[in-house]
Design an enzyme around this catalytic site. Structure first.
Site, PDB file in Angstrom:
ATOM      1  N   CYS A  81      60.949 -27.868 -50.168  1.00 14.49           N
ATOM      2  CA  CYS A  81      62.042 -27.489 -51.074  1.00 14.49           C
ATOM      3  C   CYS A  81      62.648 -28.765 -51.663  1.00 14.49           C
ATOM      4  O   CYS A  81      63.007 -28.822 -52.839  1.00 14.49           O
ATOM      5  CB  CYS A  81      63.131 -26.732 -50.323  1.00 14.49           C
ATOM      6  SG  CYS A  81      62.566 -25.292 -49.419  1.00 14.49           S
ATOM      7  N   HIS A 126      64.401 -30.153 -55.131  1.00 11.59           N
ATOM      8  CA  HIS A 126      65.839 -29.882 -55.045  1.00 11.59           C
ATOM      9  C   HIS A 126      66.567 -30.821 -54.094  1.00 11.59           C
ATOM     10  O   HIS A 126      67.573 -30.440 -53.514  1.00 11.59           O
ATOM     11  CB  HIS A 126      66.072 -28.431 -54.616  1.00 11.59           C
ATOM     12  CG  HIS A 126      65.618 -27.417 -55.629  1.00 11.59           C
ATOM     13  ND1 HIS A 126      66.286 -27.210 -56.806  1.00 11.59           N
ATOM     14  CD2 HIS A 126      64.555 -26.576 -55.644  1.00 11.59           C
ATOM     15  CE1 HIS A 126      65.657 -26.252 -57.502  1.00 11.59           C
ATOM     16  NE2 HIS A 126      64.601 -25.863 -56.826  1.00 11.59           N
ATOM     17  N   ARG A 157      64.143 -14.795 -55.442  1.00  7.77           N
ATOM     18  CA  ARG A 157      64.157 -16.174 -55.956  1.00  7.77           C
ATOM     19  C   ARG A 157      63.430 -17.102 -54.972  1.00  7.77           C
ATOM     20  O   ARG A 157      62.596 -17.918 -55.356  1.00  7.77           O
ATOM     21  CB  ARG A 157      65.598 -16.617 -56.175  1.00  7.77           C
ATOM     22  CG  ARG A 157      65.844 -18.052 -56.543  1.00  7.77           C
ATOM     23  CD  ARG A 157      65.264 -18.439 -57.869  1.00  7.77           C
ATOM     24  NE  ARG A 157      63.894 -18.901 -57.712  1.00  7.77           N
ATOM     25  CZ  ARG A 157      63.150 -19.433 -58.656  1.00  7.77           C
ATOM     26  NH1 ARG A 157      63.623 -19.586 -59.865  1.00  7.77           N
ATOM     27  NH2 ARG A 157      61.926 -19.829 -58.432  1.00  7.77           N
ATOM     28  N   CYS A 172      59.960 -19.340 -55.299  1.00 13.62           N
ATOM     29  CA  CYS A 172      59.935 -20.773 -54.993  1.00 13.62           C
ATOM     30  C   CYS A 172      58.769 -21.085 -54.066  1.00 13.62           C
ATOM     31  O   CYS A 172      58.022 -22.035 -54.287  1.00 13.62           O
ATOM     32  CB  CYS A 172      61.238 -21.206 -54.315  1.00 13.62           C
ATOM     33  SG  CYS A 172      62.527 -21.703 -55.468  1.00 13.62           S
TER      34      CYS A 172
END
Lengths: 273, 218
Positions: free
Chosen positions: A182, A186, A230, A234
């Site tokens: 992730c 991010h 969502r 991802c």
């Protein structure tokens, strides 16, 4: 749906900025992003998520399932039936299940215990189908009831702290053929993938802006995407295997992002391109 | 997938953990174990994306742990991992480093491949523009990686086949094949090492970056 035609104006602005981009790419990149932000803001005025909210409120009150019961006694963490403010304190620990739950896993619990619906079966249902369509309405309405409130996830229970720590490890877990985590996208400020700005989910304002916008209405697909959906996409783009709906890995990530977003404002259900 | 046999040590631990509800503060090792259990229980195979993709090799395990701890990887360990990754780089057959930059540009634009919605045998793209500026013409690029515009020009490459260019051309190949050979915790995928791209595709991307006629160096 009041002023949907307004969307045409900012779209033209975006096109103009794109033209400028040919002259001075670096300078125009940020302006393009600003243009997109402006476009979103204006769309917000007629966010079709409102239709889902209305459906969700009706669903909450409707007697359904084998037990012919409504969801009105569902405890989202602030006591049975309390919806306002619940969204900005989720995921949290629930004593009756002995687990940390996010909004969607908690709704599954209520659908099962109150209405007699099969939570496992709903969790296994593809997004946008059957009972998952009802879930879209429920999350839209419940999140909207906390719109403008500040995130304040509890971190008092040992399991809540534990799930934050697990979520952090999940966030940094590099895997799949591309070694993506992730954090690859991010984990830092002011990054973009293609032209899309990426929120830094490790701290505010990124964590609140990123986490606090979902569920959101997706203009590109004409659907309302929940946080679970969502995250699912991802993981697909990360080239990871498939995360179970309402699985602990997704809940832990919710705790991580939500706690990092403490004090930030909930804007869900937002509108996304 | 040659290095995927280095499991995180915690993976072997039996599933007895779940200390949930205990008031005591968990040790980092306890949380590591719990995380592995949660990962194992949470993901399933879907299409070509199988759960074995979550088995970490030594490089990923060490970098994930360092990232989660908020510290850079130990310098000695980093150097060892870089050396291991460099050893695994497969150099091009017959020493042919350079392909067709026009094909390379198409690959750089293509972000497809390897997801659970891709079919077995679908051609993979290079995903390059997702993270890098590459040519001046394409303004839709990401900033997760450094700009590669003028990559060859900045490095003084006049003729990519010349002996003077050899070291940079080789480095470029190695970086695309296995980025972790030069920076253990690089965020860049290991395109050759993980069999995302074929040797031919890597040749095309090297050409894109170093050929003076490619838009990268204009």
């Amino acid at each position: 749906m009041r002023r949907t035609t307004k969307g045409l104006v900012p779209l033209a602005a975006v096109a103009m900025l794109s033209l400028l981009g040919a002259v001075s790419p670096a300078a125009a990149q940020k302006s393009t992003a600003d243009g997109i932000a402006e476009y979103r803001e204006m769309l917000q005025d007629g966010n079709p998520a409102e239709l889902f909210e209305m459906k969700g409120e009706a669903l909450w009150k409707q007697k359904r399932g084998p037990r012919n019961a409504s969801m009105e006694r569902c405890d989202l963490g602030k006591g049975p039936g309390v919806v306002k403010g619940a969204f900005v304190e989720l995921p949290r620990y629930f004593a009756d299940t002995g687990k940390v739950q996010d909004l969607e896993s908690r709704l599954l619990t209520c659908m099962e215990t109150l209405q007699g619906l099969d939570a496992k079966q709903i969790a296994a249902t593809p997004f946008g189908k059957d009972e998952q369509k009802n879930m879209e309405g429920l999350v839209a309405w419940i999140s909207a009831e906390s719109k403008g409130m500040k995130f304040n996830l509890p971190q008092n229970h040992a399991q809540e702290k534990q799930m934050y720590e697990v979520g952090k490890r999940m966030f940094y877990l590099r895997g799949g053929p591309h070694d993506f985590a992730c954090a690859t996208c991010h984990g830092a400020d002011d990054k973009r993938i293609r032209l899309q700005d990426l929120p830094n989910l490790t701290k505010n304002p990124g964590a609140a802006a990123g986490f606090g916008a979902w569920p959101a209405y997706r203009v590109s697909s004409g659907e309302l995407w929940s946080m679970q959906r969502r995250l699912n996409d991802c993981f697909r783009q990360q080239r990871f295997p498939y995360p179970g709906y309402a699985s602990d890995a997704t809940i832990a990530l919710g705790v991580y992002m939500g706690v990092n977003g403490k004090g930030g404002e909930a804007t869900a259900p937002a509108i996304k391109r | 997938m040659t290095q995927r046999n280095h499991w995180l040590p915690v993976l072997g631990v039996a599933s007895s953990l779940i200390v949930l509800g205990c008031a005591s503060v968990d040790s980092a090792a306890d949380v590591d174990k719990l995380t592995q259990q949660i990962v194992t229980a949470s993901f399933r195979d879907q299409g070509i994306a199988k759960v074995d993709r979550l088995k970490q090799d030594e490089t990923n395990a060490a970098c994930s742990a360092a990232d989660a701890a908020g510290k850079p990887i130990d310098a000695k360990l980093g150097a060892k991992l870089e050396a291991d990754n460099l050893k695994s780089v497969q150099w091009p057959t017959a020493g042919k480093f350079l392909g067709d930059w026009k094909e390379g540009e198409k690959l750089a634009q293509n972000g497809r491949g390897m997801t659970w919605t891709d079919k077995p045998g679908d051609a993979n793209g290079g995903n390059c523009y997702n993270c890098h500026q590459i040519s001046k013409q394409e303004i839709s690029f990401g900033t997760l990686g450094p700009s590669l515009y003028n990559y060859g020009k900045i490095r003084g490459i006049v003729d990519p086949n010349s002996p003077e260019a050899k070291a940079i051309v080789e480095y470029t190949w190695g970086k695309i094949w296995n980025a972790k050979a030069y920076n253990a915790c690089s965020g860049m995928p290991r395109f050759g090492h993980e069999k995302i791209l074929t040797e031919r595709q890597v040749q095309d991307l090297v050409a894109l970056l170093v050929d003076p006629n490619s838009p990268v160096n204009k």
